[in-house]
Design a protein around this motif. Structure first.
Motif, mmCIF file in Angstrom:
data_model
loop_
_atom_site.group_PDB
_atom_site.id
_atom_site.type_symbol
_atom_site.label_atom_id
_atom_site.label_comp_id
_atom_site.label_asym_id
_atom_site.label_seq_id
_atom_site.Cartn_x
_atom_site.Cartn_y
_atom_site.Cartn_z
ATOM 1 N N MET A 180 48.849 38.086 22.069
ATOM 2 C CA MET A 180 47.577 38.607 22.556
ATOM 3 C C MET A 180 46.669 37.455 22.958
ATOM 4 S SD MET A 180 46.991 41.783 19.922
ATOM 5 C CE MET A 180 47.146 40.741 18.480
ATOM 6 N N LEU A 181 45.908 37.691 23.996
ATOM 7 C CA LEU A 181 45.114 36.631 24.608
ATOM 8 C C LEU A 181 43.678 37.117 24.797
ATOM 9 C CD1 LEU A 181 45.213 33.820 26.084
ATOM 10 C CD2 LEU A 181 45.771 35.090 28.160
ATOM 11 N N ILE A 182 42.722 36.269 24.431
ATOM 12 C CA ILE A 182 41.305 36.562 24.636
ATOM 13 C C ILE A 182 40.731 35.509 25.557
ATOM 14 C CG2 ILE A 182 39.038 36.612 23.533
ATOM 15 C CD1 ILE A 182 40.442 37.750 21.036
ATOM 16 N N LEU A 183 40.168 35.940 26.662
ATOM 17 C CA LEU A 183 39.522 35.039 27.621
ATOM 18 C C LEU A 183 38.052 35.429 27.711
ATOM 19 C CD1 LEU A 183 42.225 35.232 30.461
ATOM 20 C CD2 LEU A 183 42.052 33.509 28.664
ATOM 21 N N ASP A 184 37.183 34.613 27.149
ATOM 22 C CA ASP A 184 35.750 34.909 27.144
ATOM 23 C C ASP A 184 35.059 33.918 28.071
ATOM 24 O OD1 ASP A 184 33.145 35.553 26.651
ATOM 25 O OD2 ASP A 184 33.289 35.495 24.474
ATOM 26 N N GLU A 185 34.790 34.355 29.302
ATOM 27 C CA GLU A 185 34.206 33.475 30.321
ATOM 28 C C GLU A 185 35.046 32.205 30.470
ATOM 29 O OE1 GLU A 185 31.846 34.410 32.187
ATOM 30 O OE2 GLU A 185 31.138 36.143 31.104
ATOM 31 N N ALA A 186 36.358 32.375 30.545
ATOM 32 C CA ALA A 186 37.280 31.239 30.447
ATOM 33 C C ALA A 186 37.187 30.272 31.622
ATOM 34 C CB ALA A 186 38.709 31.748 30.316
ATOM 35 N N THR A 187 36.711 30.730 32.769
ATOM 36 C CA THR A 187 36.650 29.829 33.927
ATOM 37 C C THR A 187 35.204 29.568 34.357
ATOM 38 O OG1 THR A 187 36.954 31.750 35.393
ATOM 39 C CG2 THR A 187 38.915 30.493 34.808
ATOM 40 N N SER A 188 34.266 29.726 33.415
ATOM 41 C CA SER A 188 32.846 29.605 33.768
ATOM 42 C C SER A 188 32.436 28.182 34.130
ATOM 43 C CB SER A 188 31.986 30.101 32.607
ATOM 44 O OG SER A 188 32.246 29.336 31.442
ATOM 45 N N ASN A 189 33.203 27.176 33.666
ATOM 46 C CA ASN A 189 32.808 25.784 33.898
ATOM 47 C C ASN A 189 33.590 25.105 35.024
ATOM 48 O OD1 ASN A 189 30.795 25.608 31.883
ATOM 49 N ND2 ASN A 189 32.376 25.482 30.308
ATOM 50 N N VAL A 190 34.299 25.891 35.827
ATOM 51 C CA VAL A 190 35.028 25.298 36.947
ATOM 52 C C VAL A 190 34.496 25.884 38.252
ATOM 53 C CG1 VAL A 190 37.092 24.920 35.561
ATOM 54 C CG2 VAL A 190 36.888 27.016 36.878
ATOM 55 N N ASP A 191 34.698 25.144 39.329
ATOM 56 C CA ASP A 191 34.195 25.608 40.619
ATOM 57 C C ASP A 191 35.050 26.772 41.124
ATOM 58 O OD1 ASP A 191 36.319 24.507 42.681
ATOM 59 O OD2 ASP A 191 35.953 22.910 41.228
ATOM 60 N N THR A 192 34.512 27.470 42.129
ATOM 61 C CA THR A 192 35.144 28.703 42.614
ATOM 62 C C THR A 192 36.538 28.451 43.166
ATOM 63 O OG1 THR A 192 32.957 29.556 43.169
ATOM 64 C CG2 THR A 192 34.831 30.707 44.106
ATOM 65 N N ARG A 193 36.731 27.338 43.881
ATOM 66 C CA ARG A 193 38.043 27.047 44.477
ATOM 67 C C ARG A 193 39.086 26.803 43.386
ATOM 68 N NH1 ARG A 193 40.670 22.360 46.311
ATOM 69 N NH2 ARG A 193 42.144 22.738 48.023
ATOM 70 N N THR A 194 38.715 25.989 42.385
ATOM 71 C CA THR A 194 39.639 25.728 41.275
ATOM 72 C C THR A 194 39.909 27.017 40.508
ATOM 73 O OG1 THR A 194 38.778 23.480 41.071
ATOM 74 C CG2 THR A 194 40.016 24.335 39.195
ATOM 75 N N GLU A 195 38.865 27.832 40.342
ATOM 76 C CA GLU A 195 39.022 29.099 39.631
ATOM 77 C C GLU A 195 40.064 29.984 40.314
ATOM 78 O OE1 GLU A 195 36.035 32.445 37.838
ATOM 79 O OE2 GLU A 195 35.833 31.975 39.958
ATOM 80 N N MET A 196 40.038 30.058 41.631
ATOM 81 C CA MET A 196 41.006 30.881 42.368
ATOM 82 C C MET A 196 42.427 30.385 42.137
ATOM 83 S SD MET A 196 38.900 31.480 45.930
ATOM 84 C CE MET A 196 40.246 32.350 46.718
ATOM 85 N N GLN A 197 42.591 29.047 42.094
ATOM 86 C CA GLN A 197 43.923 28.487 41.860
ATOM 87 C C GLN A 197 44.390 28.784 40.434
ATOM 88 O OE1 GLN A 197 42.685 24.493 43.006
ATOM 89 N NE2 GLN A 197 44.074 24.552 44.754
ATOM 90 N N ILE A 198 43.460 28.668 39.490
ATOM 91 C CA ILE A 198 43.804 28.910 38.090
ATOM 92 C C ILE A 198 44.164 30.379 37.876
ATOM 93 C CG2 ILE A 198 42.866 29.008 35.740
ATOM 94 C CD1 ILE A 198 41.297 26.487 36.405
#
Length: 264
Positions: A180-198
């Protein structure tokens, strides 16, 4: 120092041996203060392998749901079941070990990058570590460091950026074998382009795992199996992205506000 210790496990509490990831919250009520309820008769069924997204305004109770799943706080009323077992009949350490968490505030400890990535895992290969680092878009940064994966981090990695710390914790989650995995604002500190790749890499991470995703960026949860819109401690509406957009209710209004804000 004034904080009360956690309630001890019951005498009959058992260790989880095999986890499938079927989670039920049934009529759960909770308040950090007894007279002020945050969640009110909250119901949720996350089937094994489903991705559940929880959205809503600040203070609606989104993170509270995660705190209760992990038994950081005890519910006031109702029950939480994991694979049909009452969560309070499971040893707390065993319950928490069934989850992997990636939070908005990334947590790293004093040690090498490698040690931070493989934390909690045994018999893991360097090939697996490098694969996770590539998927989390942090491999090239690590390889540029003089000592690579053996680079020492200070407490909580204060000498690297927030975004880099976040990517390291995402790579760590990718190496976890928790069901089980919990992601709480997991990509809040990365830019939008990196977020899309992640996000592409995260989809492979989330495959076959029960996932709870809290996100303010609504773009991150379009592919969720079930989206819960939480308002005033209750589920205001639920469904897939397409279903909720057709309803033109709370979720639709949130989407509209997101686009309007982008052009202000």
């Amino acid at each position: 120092m004034d904080e009360l210790p956690e309630r001890p496990d019951g005498e009959k509490a058992r260790v989880l041996e095999e986890v499938y990831g079927d989670v039920i919250l049934r009529d759960v009520s909770f308040g950090y203060q007894p007279e002020q309820r945050i969640l009110k008769e909250f119901n949720l069924h996350a089937k094994a392998g489903q991705q559940i997204a929880i959205v809503g305004p600040t203070g609606a109770g989104k993170t509270t749901v995660i705190n209760l799943l992990m038994r950081f706080y005890d519910i006031s009323k109702g029950c939480i079941l994991l694979d049909g077992q009452d969560a309070y009949d499971i040893k707390r350490d065993s319950l928490r070990g069934a989850y992997t968490m990636v939070l908005q505030d990334a947590w790293l400890f004093h040690g090498t990058i490698y040690e931070n990535l493989v934390y909690g895992r045994e018999n893991i290969t360097m090939e697996e570590v490098e694969k996770a680092a590539r998927a989390a878009m942090i491999y090239s940064y690590i390889k540029k460091l003089p000592e690579g994966f053996q680079t020492q981090l200070s407490d909580n990695g204060v000498h690297i950026s927030k975004g880099q710390r976040q990517l390291l914790t995402i790579a760590r989650a990718m190496l976890s074998d928790a069901r089980m995995l919990i992601l709480d604002e997991a990509t809040s500190n990365v830019d939008t382009r990196t977020e899309m790749q992640i996000q592409k890499a995260m989809r492979s991470l989330m495959a076959d795992k029960t996932c709870f995703v809290i996100a303010h960026r609504l773009s991150t949860i379009r592919h969720a199996d079930l989206i819960l819109v939480v308002k005033d401690g209750r589920i205001a509406e639920q469904g897939s992205h397409e279903e909720l957009m057709r309803k033109r209710g709370e979720y639709f209004q949130m989407q509209q506000a997101r686009f309007e804000g982008a052009f202000e």
